[in-house]
Design a protein around this motif. Structure first.
Motif, PDB file in Angstrom:
ATOM      1  N   TYR A  50      32.743 -19.476  -3.099  1.00  0.00           N
ATOM      2  CA  TYR A  50      32.507 -20.904  -2.872  1.00  0.00           C
ATOM      3  C   TYR A  50      33.178 -21.767  -3.926  1.00  0.00           C
ATOM      4  O   TYR A  50      33.826 -22.775  -3.615  1.00  0.00           O
ATOM      5  CB  TYR A  50      31.000 -21.175  -2.850  1.00  0.00           C
ATOM      6  CG  TYR A  50      30.642 -22.637  -2.653  1.00  0.00           C
ATOM      7  CD1 TYR A  50      30.677 -23.211  -1.383  1.00  0.00           C
ATOM      8  CD2 TYR A  50      30.272 -23.446  -3.733  1.00  0.00           C
ATOM      9  CE1 TYR A  50      30.344 -24.548  -1.196  1.00  0.00           C
ATOM     10  CE2 TYR A  50      29.937 -24.769  -3.557  1.00  0.00           C
ATOM     11  CZ  TYR A  50      29.979 -25.323  -2.292  1.00  0.00           C
ATOM     12  OH  TYR A  50      29.665 -26.646  -2.113  1.00  0.00           O
ATOM     13  N   TYR A  51      33.040 -21.385  -5.200  1.00  0.00           N
ATOM     14  CA  TYR A  51      33.551 -22.232  -6.277  1.00  0.00           C
ATOM     15  C   TYR A  51      35.040 -22.044  -6.547  1.00  0.00           C
ATOM     16  O   TYR A  51      35.576 -22.650  -7.466  1.00  0.00           O
ATOM     17  CB  TYR A  51      32.741 -22.022  -7.545  1.00  0.00           C
ATOM     18  CG  TYR A  51      31.369 -22.661  -7.443  1.00  0.00           C
ATOM     19  CD1 TYR A  51      31.223 -24.041  -7.414  1.00  0.00           C
ATOM     20  CD2 TYR A  51      30.218 -21.878  -7.345  1.00  0.00           C
ATOM     21  CE1 TYR A  51      29.976 -24.640  -7.298  1.00  0.00           C
ATOM     22  CE2 TYR A  51      28.957 -22.467  -7.231  1.00  0.00           C
ATOM     23  CZ  TYR A  51      28.851 -23.847  -7.203  1.00  0.00           C
ATOM     24  OH  TYR A  51      27.620 -24.446  -7.087  1.00  0.00           O
ATOM     25  N   LEU A  52      35.692 -21.249  -5.728  1.00  0.00           N
ATOM     26  CA  LEU A  52      37.150 -21.179  -5.818  1.00  0.00           C
ATOM     27  C   LEU A  52      37.787 -22.472  -5.315  1.00  0.00           C
ATOM     28  O   LEU A  52      38.874 -22.850  -5.750  1.00  0.00           O
ATOM     29  CB  LEU A  52      37.686 -19.992  -4.999  1.00  0.00           C
ATOM     30  CG  LEU A  52      37.408 -18.601  -5.566  1.00  0.00           C
ATOM     31  CD1 LEU A  52      37.804 -17.540  -4.540  1.00  0.00           C
ATOM     32  CD2 LEU A  52      38.180 -18.398  -6.872  1.00  0.00           C
ATOM     33  N   ASN A  53      37.098 -23.151  -4.415  1.00  0.00           N
ATOM     34  CA  ASN A  53      37.663 -24.388  -3.849  1.00  0.00           C
ATOM     35  C   ASN A  53      36.626 -25.501  -3.688  1.00  0.00           C
ATOM     36  O   ASN A  53      36.735 -26.334  -2.802  1.00  0.00           O
ATOM     37  CB  ASN A  53      38.349 -24.104  -2.508  1.00  0.00           C
ATOM     38  CG  ASN A  53      37.412 -23.489  -1.486  1.00  0.00           C
ATOM     39  OD1 ASN A  53      36.231 -23.309  -1.736  1.00  0.00           O
ATOM     40  ND2 ASN A  53      37.950 -23.171  -0.331  1.00  0.00           N
ATOM     41  N   HIS A  54      35.615 -25.493  -4.563  1.00  0.00           N
ATOM     42  CA  HIS A  54      34.656 -26.590  -4.585  1.00  0.00           C
ATOM     43  C   HIS A  54      34.400 -26.986  -6.041  1.00  0.00           C
ATOM     44  O   HIS A  54      34.250 -26.123  -6.903  1.00  0.00           O
ATOM     45  CB  HIS A  54      33.327 -26.198  -3.934  1.00  0.00           C
ATOM     46  CG  HIS A  54      33.389 -26.101  -2.445  1.00  0.00           C
ATOM     47  ND1 HIS A  54      33.886 -24.987  -1.787  1.00  0.00           N
ATOM     48  CD2 HIS A  54      33.041 -26.985  -1.466  1.00  0.00           C
ATOM     49  CE1 HIS A  54      33.824 -25.180  -0.485  1.00  0.00           C
ATOM     50  NE2 HIS A  54      33.318 -26.383  -0.258  1.00  0.00           N
ATOM     51  N   THR A  55      34.335 -28.283  -6.284  1.00  0.00           N
ATOM     52  CA  THR A  55      34.084 -28.762  -7.637  1.00  0.00           C
ATOM     53  C   THR A  55      32.596 -28.657  -7.965  1.00  0.00           C
ATOM     54  O   THR A  55      31.782 -28.263  -7.122  1.00  0.00           O
ATOM     55  CB  THR A  55      34.516 -30.228  -7.795  1.00  0.00           C
ATOM     56  OG1 THR A  55      33.700 -31.052  -6.943  1.00  0.00           O
ATOM     57  CG2 THR A  55      35.982 -30.411  -7.438  1.00  0.00           C
ATOM     58  N   PHE A  56      32.252 -29.033  -9.181  1.00  0.00           N
ATOM     59  CA  PHE A  56      30.866 -28.972  -9.636  1.00  0.00           C
ATOM     60  C   PHE A  56      29.945 -29.775  -8.724  1.00  0.00           C
ATOM     61  O   PHE A  56      28.808 -29.392  -8.482  1.00  0.00           O
ATOM     62  CB  PHE A  56      30.774 -29.489 -11.072  1.00  0.00           C
ATOM     63  CG  PHE A  56      29.408 -29.387 -11.672  1.00  0.00           C
ATOM     64  CD1 PHE A  56      28.939 -28.178 -12.176  1.00  0.00           C
ATOM     65  CD2 PHE A  56      28.576 -30.497 -11.741  1.00  0.00           C
ATOM     66  CE1 PHE A  56      27.663 -28.077 -12.722  1.00  0.00           C
ATOM     67  CE2 PHE A  56      27.304 -30.407 -12.290  1.00  0.00           C
ATOM     68  CZ  PHE A  56      26.851 -29.192 -12.786  1.00  0.00           C
ATOM     69  N   SER A  57      30.439 -30.900  -8.211  1.00  0.00           N
ATOM     70  CA  SER A  57      29.627 -31.763  -7.349  1.00  0.00           C
ATOM     71  C   SER A  57      29.547 -31.257  -5.912  1.00  0.00           C
ATOM     72  O   SER A  57      28.825 -31.826  -5.100  1.00  0.00           O
ATOM     73  CB  SER A  57      30.187 -33.186  -7.355  1.00  0.00           C
ATOM     74  OG  SER A  57      31.475 -33.207  -6.755  1.00  0.00           O
ATOM     75  N   GLY A  58      30.310 -30.189  -5.597  1.00  0.00           N
ATOM     76  CA  GLY A  58      30.288 -29.637  -4.250  1.00  0.00           C
ATOM     77  C   GLY A  58      31.381 -30.147  -3.345  1.00  0.00           C
ATOM     78  O   GLY A  58      31.443 -29.775  -2.163  1.00  0.00           O
ATOM     79  N   GLU A  59      32.279 -30.979  -3.901  1.00  0.00           N
ATOM     80  CA  GLU A  59      33.389 -31.485  -3.100  1.00  0.00           C
ATOM     81  C   GLU A  59      34.443 -30.395  -2.926  1.00  0.00           C
ATOM     82  O   GLU A  59      34.771 -29.673  -3.863  1.00  0.00           O
ATOM     83  CB  GLU A  59      34.017 -32.706  -3.776  1.00  0.00           C
ATOM     84  CG  GLU A  59      33.118 -33.921  -3.855  1.00  0.00           C
ATOM     85  CD  GLU A  59      32.742 -34.471  -2.499  1.00  0.00           C
ATOM     86  OE1 GLU A  59      33.627 -34.483  -1.599  1.00  0.00           O
ATOM     87  OE2 GLU A  59      31.581 -34.870  -2.306  1.00  0.00           O
ATOM     88  N   GLU A  60      34.978 -30.290  -1.710  1.00  0.00           N
ATOM     89  CA  GLU A  60      36.032 -29.309  -1.464  1.00  0.00           C
ATOM     90  C   GLU A  60      37.304 -29.745  -2.191  1.00  0.00           C
ATOM     91  O   GLU A  60      37.786 -30.864  -2.001  1.00  0.00           O
ATOM     92  CB  GLU A  60      36.299 -29.166   0.027  1.00  0.00           C
ATOM     93  CG  GLU A  60      37.232 -28.016   0.362  1.00  0.00           C
ATOM     94  CD  GLU A  60      37.286 -27.705   1.846  1.00  0.00           C
ATOM     95  OE1 GLU A  60      38.147 -26.906   2.241  1.00  0.00           O
ATOM     96  OE2 GLU A  60      36.451 -28.263   2.601  1.00  0.00           O
ATOM     97  N   ASN A  61      37.829 -28.883  -3.054  1.00  0.00           N
ATOM     98  CA  ASN A  61      38.975 -29.242  -3.883  1.00  0.00           C
ATOM     99  C   ASN A  61      39.599 -27.957  -4.430  1.00  0.00           C
ATOM    100  O   ASN A  61      38.888 -27.049  -4.859  1.00  0.00           O
ATOM    101  CB  ASN A  61      38.497 -30.136  -5.051  1.00  0.00           C
ATOM    102  CG  ASN A  61      39.634 -30.789  -5.796  1.00  0.00           C
ATOM    103  OD1 ASN A  61      40.459 -30.123  -6.407  1.00  0.00           O
ATOM    104  ND2 ASN A  61      39.680 -32.108  -5.747  1.00  0.00           N
ATOM    105  N   PRO A  62      40.946 -27.858  -4.416  1.00  0.00           N
ATOM    106  CA  PRO A  62      41.600 -26.614  -4.864  1.00  0.00           C
ATOM    107  C   PRO A  62      41.381 -26.282  -6.330  1.00  0.00           C
ATOM    108  O   PRO A  62      41.585 -25.139  -6.737  1.00  0.00           O
ATOM    109  CB  PRO A  62      43.087 -26.872  -4.574  1.00  0.00           C
ATOM    110  CG  PRO A  62      43.221 -28.357  -4.500  1.00  0.00           C
ATOM    111  CD  PRO A  62      41.937 -28.838  -3.921  1.00  0.00           C
TER     112      PRO A  62
END
Length: 245
Positions: free
Chosen positions: A103-115
């Motif tokens: 999950y955290y490979l492409n999600h930021t701390f806030s849970g936004e999807e981001n590379p």
């Protein structure tokens, strides 16, 4: 007929170029969004810690601010575990426990999807494995590849982790590169002292240079990992030196 083919080919090439440029723009925008999220968290952390990321020593945390800080971080993300910081580098981030694989490979701390993802670990262990992306913009764990240089290591020996009100200071004892299929380096638990000793000897033997630090069997370890090009990983091992309240 040839003119038609040439026209169609030109249109396809222009379309492909346009799509590539669009995708690049979207990716760069995502990078900036991720950087801004973490920049704000870093500023808040420095205020709570009473220090900046360039300071060489562990900051003295104001307990009242620390309590507010911990409440804020866990309310934003219950997966929050600790803050990792290497003075003089860009590594200065919250670390989460990866409860959903990948999950955290492409999600930021806030849970936004981001590379750019988030720095994450799998579980509490005798050898805590910590993962992060090697981002082209120098963020996340990109600075780990600098540790292939002994001169860089000499100036950035210590890794600080702020966990549950305590600063933990780790000193690096090994750095090397491996192929991605070499999974033995990610061993987090040891069934015997002999097994752990074998692991430590292997890590020290693989090191690109002599660090002058030699862990004991009873010591707690962390292992930092990031990608290096296609099919390779940079590995940095460190041993717990002390706690600082």
């Amino acid at each position: 007929m040839n003119r038609v083919k040439h026209f169609v080919t030109t249109i396809l090439l222009l379309t492909s170029f346009g799509l590539s440029a669009f995708c690049l723009t979207i990716r760069l925008s995502s990078y900036e969004t991720g950087r801004e999220e973490y920049r704000q968290l870093q500023e808040q952390f420095e205020l709570a810690a009473g220090s900046t990321a360039d300071d060489a020593a562990a900051p003295k945390v104001n307990m009242e601010k620390e309590e507010k800080w911990t409440r804020m971080m866990t309310s934003r993300n219950p997966d929050y575990v600790f803050w990792i910081w290497i003075p003089g580098t860009n590594i200065n981030y919250p670390t989460v426990k990866n409860t959903i694989p990948g999950y955290y490979l492409n999600h930021t701390f806030s849970g936004e999807e981001n590379p750019c993802g988030t720095i994450f670990c799998l579980e509490e262990a005798e050898n805590q494995i910590i993962y992060g992306h090697n981002m082209k913009d120098g963020s996340m764990f990109a600075d780990l590849k600098q540790y292939r240089s002994e001169a860089y290591f000499q100036n950035h020996r210590c890794i600080w982790i702020y966990r549950q009100g305590d600063w933990q200071q780790y000193v690096i004892f090994s750095c090397y590169t491996v192929r991605e299929e070499e999974m033995g380096i990610y061993q987090s638990h040891f069934i015997s002292e002999e097994e752990k000793q074998t692991y430590l000897e292997s890590a020290e033997r693989k090191s690109l240079y002599t660090t002058g630090s030699q862990p004991e069997i009873t010591d707690s370890l962390i292992t930092l990992s990031t990608c290096l090009g296609k099919g390779k990983r940079v590995i940095v091992h460190a041993v717990l030196l002390c706690y600082t309240e």
